[in-house]
Design an enzyme around this catalytic site. Structure first.
Site, PDB file in Angstrom:
ATOM      1  N   LYS A   1       0.843  -1.197   0.000  1.00 27.86           N
ATOM      2  CA  LYS A   1       0.000   0.000   0.000  1.00 27.86           C
ATOM      3  C   LYS A   1       0.877   1.245   0.000  1.00 27.86           C
ATOM      4  O   LYS A   1       1.568   1.516   0.973  1.00 27.86           O
ATOM      5  CB  LYS A   1      -0.909   0.025   1.233  1.00 27.86           C
ATOM      6  CG  LYS A   1      -1.987   1.082   1.119  1.00 27.86           C
ATOM      7  CD  LYS A   1      -2.505   1.575   2.448  1.00 27.86           C
ATOM      8  CE  LYS A   1      -1.616   2.588   3.092  1.00 27.86           C
ATOM      9  NZ  LYS A   1      -1.442   3.840   2.329  1.00 27.86           N
TER      10      LYS A   1
ATOM     11  N   GLY B   1       7.466   5.330   7.650  1.00 26.77           N
ATOM     12  CA  GLY B   1       6.666   6.551   7.718  1.00 26.77           C
ATOM     13  C   GLY B   1       7.012   7.323   8.972  1.00 26.77           C
ATOM     14  O   GLY B   1       8.096   7.161   9.540  1.00 26.77           O
ATOM     15  N   SER B   2       6.087   8.154   9.407  1.00 19.63           N
ATOM     16  CA  SER B   2       6.384   9.028  10.540  1.00 19.63           C
ATOM     17  C   SER B   2       6.309   8.245  11.864  1.00 19.63           C
ATOM     18  O   SER B   2       5.644   7.208  11.945  1.00 19.63           O
ATOM     19  CB  SER B   2       5.385  10.179  10.566  1.00 19.63           C
ATOM     20  OG  SER B   2       4.087   9.658  10.726  1.00 19.63           O
ATOM     21  N   THR B   3       6.950   8.780  12.873  1.00 24.46           N
ATOM     22  CA  THR B   3       6.933   8.136  14.192  1.00 24.46           C
ATOM     23  C   THR B   3       5.508   8.105  14.744  1.00 24.46           C
ATOM     24  O   THR B   3       5.089   7.108  15.332  1.00 24.46           O
ATOM     25  CB  THR B   3       7.904   8.863  15.137  1.00 24.46           C
ATOM     26  OG1 THR B   3       9.228   8.668  14.621  1.00 24.46           O
ATOM     27  CG2 THR B   3       7.845   8.308  16.552  1.00 24.46           C
TER      28      THR B   3
ATOM     29  N   GLY C   1       3.754   5.334  13.075  1.00 27.06           N
ATOM     30  CA  GLY C   1       4.415   4.090  13.486  1.00 27.06           C
ATOM     31  C   GLY C   1       3.915   3.607  14.835  1.00 27.06           C
ATOM     32  O   GLY C   1       3.749   2.403  15.056  1.00 27.06           O
TER      33      GLY C   1
ATOM     34  N   GLU D   1      10.288   1.716  10.295  1.00 28.54           N
ATOM     35  CA  GLU D   1      11.347   2.648   9.886  1.00 28.54           C
ATOM     36  C   GLU D   1      10.723   4.031   9.973  1.00 28.54           C
ATOM     37  O   GLU D   1       9.906   4.405   9.126  1.00 28.54           O
ATOM     38  CB  GLU D   1      11.797   2.359   8.446  1.00 28.54           C
ATOM     39  CG  GLU D   1      12.415   0.984   8.232  1.00 28.54           C
ATOM     40  CD  GLU D   1      13.865   0.906   8.688  1.00 28.54           C
ATOM     41  OE1 GLU D   1      14.379   1.875   9.292  1.00 28.54           O
ATOM     42  OE2 GLU D   1      14.490  -0.130   8.437  1.00 28.54           O
TER      43      GLU D   1
ATOM     44  N   CYS E   1      14.611  10.474   5.235  1.00 30.00           N
ATOM     45  CA  CYS E   1      14.580  10.168   6.671  1.00 30.00           C
ATOM     46  C   CYS E   1      15.931  10.466   7.303  1.00 30.00           C
ATOM     47  O   CYS E   1      16.001  10.938   8.424  1.00 30.00           O
ATOM     48  CB  CYS E   1      14.171   8.719   6.898  1.00 30.00           C
ATOM     49  SG  CYS E   1      15.151   7.539   5.963  1.00 30.00           S
TER      50      CYS E   1
ATOM     51  N   GLU F   1      11.370  17.195  13.534  1.00 32.66           N
ATOM     52  CA  GLU F   1      11.831  16.748  12.213  1.00 32.66           C
ATOM     53  C   GLU F   1      11.186  17.650  11.165  1.00 32.66           C
ATOM     54  O   GLU F   1       9.971  17.574  10.932  1.00 32.66           O
ATOM     55  CB  GLU F   1      11.415  15.291  11.969  1.00 32.66           C
ATOM     56  CG  GLU F   1      11.891  14.800  10.611  1.00 32.66           C
ATOM     57  CD  GLU F   1      11.365  13.420  10.223  1.00 32.66           C
ATOM     58  OE1 GLU F   1      10.206  13.101  10.494  1.00 32.66           O
ATOM     59  OE2 GLU F   1      12.147  12.677   9.612  1.00 32.66           O
TER      60      GLU F   1
HETATM   61  P1  NAD Z   1       3.019   8.866   7.335  1.00 31.62           P
HETATM   62  O1  NAD Z   1       3.310   8.204   8.629  1.00 31.62           O
HETATM   63  O2  NAD Z   1       2.052   9.983   7.300  1.00 31.62           O
HETATM   64  O3  NAD Z   1       2.483   7.808   6.258  1.00 31.62           O
HETATM   65  C1  NAD Z   1       3.201   6.646   5.920  1.00 31.62           C
HETATM   66  C2  NAD Z   1       2.222   5.596   5.411  1.00 31.62           C
HETATM   67  O4  NAD Z   1       1.359   5.186   6.459  1.00 31.62           O
HETATM   68  C3  NAD Z   1       1.303   6.047   4.285  1.00 31.62           C
HETATM   69  O5  NAD Z   1       1.200   5.004   3.321  1.00 31.62           O
HETATM   70  C4  NAD Z   1      -0.023   6.242   4.990  1.00 31.62           C
HETATM   71  O6  NAD Z   1      -1.139   6.110   4.132  1.00 31.62           O
HETATM   72  C5  NAD Z   1       0.010   5.139   5.999  1.00 31.62           C
HETATM   73  N1  NAD Z   1      -0.883   5.285   7.156  1.00 31.62           N
HETATM   74  C6  NAD Z   1      -1.550   6.373   7.566  1.00 31.62           C
HETATM   75  N2  NAD Z   1      -2.262   6.106   8.691  1.00 31.62           N
HETATM   76  C7  NAD Z   1      -2.003   4.815   9.002  1.00 31.62           C
HETATM   77  C8  NAD Z   1      -2.395   3.958  10.075  1.00 31.62           C
HETATM   78  N3  NAD Z   1      -3.192   4.362  11.051  1.00 31.62           N
HETATM   79  N4  NAD Z   1      -1.923   2.691  10.090  1.00 31.62           N
HETATM   80  C9  NAD Z   1      -1.082   2.248   9.125  1.00 31.62           C
HETATM   81  N5  NAD Z   1      -0.676   3.020   8.086  1.00 31.62           N
HETATM   82  C10 NAD Z   1      -1.121   4.292   8.032  1.00 31.62           C
HETATM   83  O7  NAD Z   1       4.460   9.289   6.783  1.00 31.62           O
HETATM   84  P2  NAD Z   1       4.781  10.246   5.545  1.00 31.62           P
HETATM   85  O8  NAD Z   1       4.428  11.630   5.924  1.00 31.62           O
HETATM   86  O9  NAD Z   1       4.202   9.630   4.312  1.00 31.62           O
HETATM   87  O10 NAD Z   1       6.375  10.083   5.445  1.00 31.62           O
HETATM   88  C11 NAD Z   1       7.300  10.922   6.050  1.00 31.62           C
HETATM   89  C12 NAD Z   1       7.901  10.282   7.281  1.00 31.62           C
HETATM   90  O11 NAD Z   1       8.508   9.027   6.936  1.00 31.62           O
HETATM   91  C13 NAD Z   1       9.029  11.087   7.909  1.00 31.62           C
HETATM   92  O12 NAD Z   1       8.882  11.095   9.308  1.00 31.62           O
HETATM   93  C14 NAD Z   1      10.299  10.311   7.537  1.00 31.62           C
HETATM   94  O13 NAD Z   1      11.395  10.514   8.391  1.00 31.62           O
HETATM   95  C15 NAD Z   1       9.790   8.916   7.560  1.00 31.62           C
HETATM   96  N6  NAD Z   1      10.666   8.045   6.785  1.00 31.62           N
HETATM   97  C16 NAD Z   1      11.449   7.130   7.454  1.00 31.62           C
HETATM   98  C17 NAD Z   1      12.330   6.319   6.754  1.00 31.62           C
HETATM   99  C18 NAD Z   1      13.198   5.315   7.458  1.00 31.62           C
HETATM  100  O14 NAD Z   1      13.768   4.451   6.794  1.00 31.62           O
HETATM  101  N7  NAD Z   1      13.346   5.369   8.779  1.00 31.62           N
HETATM  102  C19 NAD Z   1      12.417   6.425   5.369  1.00 31.62           C
HETATM  103  C20 NAD Z   1      11.611   7.358   4.714  1.00 31.62           C
HETATM  104  C21 NAD Z   1      10.729   8.157   5.436  1.00 31.62           C
END
Ligand code: NAD
Length: 472
Positions: free
Chosen positions: A169, A220-222, A225, A242, A276, A372
């Protein structure tokens, strides 16, 4: 662009229950429609992945590697098409988009070469203990919008070689390259081995709570996560998280200021800061501070901020409006607290453009330093001595990456060892390699990806502990 994008479920390219706009962040115009899945389509995708699992897991490693290599070859043969689509939905300059696609090809090939090894843990006095590893079943990939293709491959490669099947997804604002990859995979993989569903942020909880999904690989974001972890707890699902970071770059006093500025600038501004492990705080010795700020300001002022599809553009827009508003508000706050030495003014044009901005003279408790930013606005901070800078770099709930720059390599490595993160690079940055594990400390993640350790996270360790009947 008039391409029709479809979901991939059970080897079929299918429509969603409705569609939604995908916006080009450089123009703010919708340029394509994304099919949207509902719970019933998600359940069909999970059921297909579950049904495909036994036959896929029964194939040999070499057979599965053959499929993965064919995916890599097909992706490589369409690199321009994928790169153009990636630039349209994500915003990054075309050359960086092509780099992400070629990086994805590289990751797939690296995992095709990996094998899950059986280990003999003991073989003495008639006692044989073997650890072998079995695939988990259906794995879900949930990816963000900054590197939609390579972050999927970091999950798909180990998932498939280990014998699992997948439901992927993508993020709602960058779904199209994942859908195009689904179309490519349809012609290569057996039905159900990879399924792609899209949403507008509704499916996440249904995926993380799904009883037939064994593992969730989330980037995604903390904040999100934490929700994934809470939801996965119900079924004691495997998760790899991650998450976000607030990486420090520490410049030591034996590095020429201009060289350090160049390296830190690249680490902070590539992909418009939306990495990230981008440099999110730069720490520079007091004696070098003014010169460093002048040098990095020159680099920021020389950047070509434009539509990533235009030749010569070095920095594209921020990927979506929500992120643009967040970075803008951090920037406005930083203007009041510190000194802007480059950038700072938002252009009066469509698109989520923020010029690379350098802010000096901020305190560590400024939001731009503590949070961040995930955008092209970098705070440059002054330090007096090494102990102090290590403590300040570590004063974060995040612990993802970081960099140390120093001519005296032994000293730089000694500093690096004291940075409380999953990875610290010394005199290089973004050296992410599919053969080397990558994982976050503290609130930057749980578990990890890449390398043998990342591959093992797609398996269950299974111990067989035997003695001969004579010994028993
Ligand atoms: P986000 O957390 O908003 O979204 C990430 C994904 O999660 C999307 O596909 C979203 O649709 C999905 N999502 C939303 N709500 C959810 C839920 N309740 N349960 C499960 N999935 C859900 O993150 P973003 O804004 O798309 O990405 C940016 C963030 O990602 C930054 O904090 C960045 O540091 C982090 N990031 C981390 C790494 C790493 O390897 N550590 C790599 C790239 C990005």
């Amino acid at each position: 662009m008039t391409a029709q994008f479809k979901l991939l479920i059970d080897g079929e390219l299918v429509d969603g229950v409705s569609t939604f706009d995908v916006v080009n962040p450089a123009t703010e115009e919708a340029f394509a429609q994304c099919p949207k899945a509902d719970e019933a389509l998600l359940n069909r995708a999970v059921a297909a992945a579950k049904a495909a699992f036994p036959a896929w897991a029964a194939k040999s490693f070499d057979e599965r590697a053959g499929y993965i290599n064919r995916l890599a070859d097909a992706l490589e043969s369409r690199v321009d098409e994928f790169a153009r689509l990636l630039t349209s939905e994500q915003g990054k300059p075309l050359d960086q988009a092509a780099y992400e696609i070629m990086g994805s090809v590289f990751v797939l090939r690296a995992f095709a070469n990996m094998r899950v090894a059986e280990k003999t843990l003991r073989d003495e006095n008639g006692n044989t203990v073997i650890e072998h590893r079995t695939p988990l079943g259906v794995c879900a990939s949930i990816t963000p919008w900054n590197f939609p293709v390579v972050l999927l491959m970091n999950k798909l490669g180990p998932c498939l070689i280990a014998g699992n099947t997948m439901v992927a997804k993508p993020a709602p604002t960058t779904p199209l390259t994942t859908l195009l990859f689904g179309e490519l995979a349809q012609g290569i993989l057996p039905a159900g081995v990879l399924n792609v569903v899209c949403d507008q942020n509704e499916l996440g909880p249904l995926i993380t709570g799904h009883p037939d999904i064994a593992k969730v690989a989330f980037t995604g974001s903390t904040g999100t996560g934490k929700k994934v972890m809470a939801s996965a707890a119900e079924g004691v699902k495997r998760v790899t998280l991650e998450l976000g970071g607030n990486d420090a770059a520490i410049v030591l006093d034996d590095v020429p200021a201009a060289l350090a500025a160049q390296k830190v600038y690249n680490g902070a501004m590539t992909n418009a800061g939306q990495i990230c492990v981008a440099v999110k705080r730069a720490f520079v010795p007091e004696a070098m501070y003014d010169e460093f700020c002048d040098e990095i300001a020159k680099l920021a002022s020389a950047a070509v901020v434009d539509d990533g599809a235009k030749q010569g553009s070095t920095i594209g827009p921020v990927q979506n409006r929500m992120q643009y508003e967040k970075v803008k508000s951090l920037l406005e706050d930083a203007k009041a607290r510190g000194t802007i030495v480059a950038g700072g003014e938002l252009p009066d044009r469509p698109g989520y453009f923020i010029p690379p901005t350098i802010v000096r003279d901020l305190d560590d408790d400024a939001p731009l330093v503590k949070e961040e930013q995930f955008g092209p606005v970098l705070p440059v901070l002054k330090y007096k001595d090494i102990e102090e800078v290590i403590a300040r770099a570590n004063a974060s709930e995040y612990g993802l990456g970081g960099t140390v720059w120093g001519k005296d390599l032994a000293r730089a490595m000694e500093v690096a060892k004291q940075i409380d993160t999953g990875t610290v690079w010394v005199n290089q940055h973004l050296a992410i390699d599919p053969n080397i594990p990558f994982r976050g400390a503290k609130q930057s993640g749980i578990g990890g990806e890449l390398g043998e350790a990342g591959l093992n996270e797609y398996t269950q360790a299974h111990i067989v502990n035997a003695v001969s009947l004579e010994t028993a």
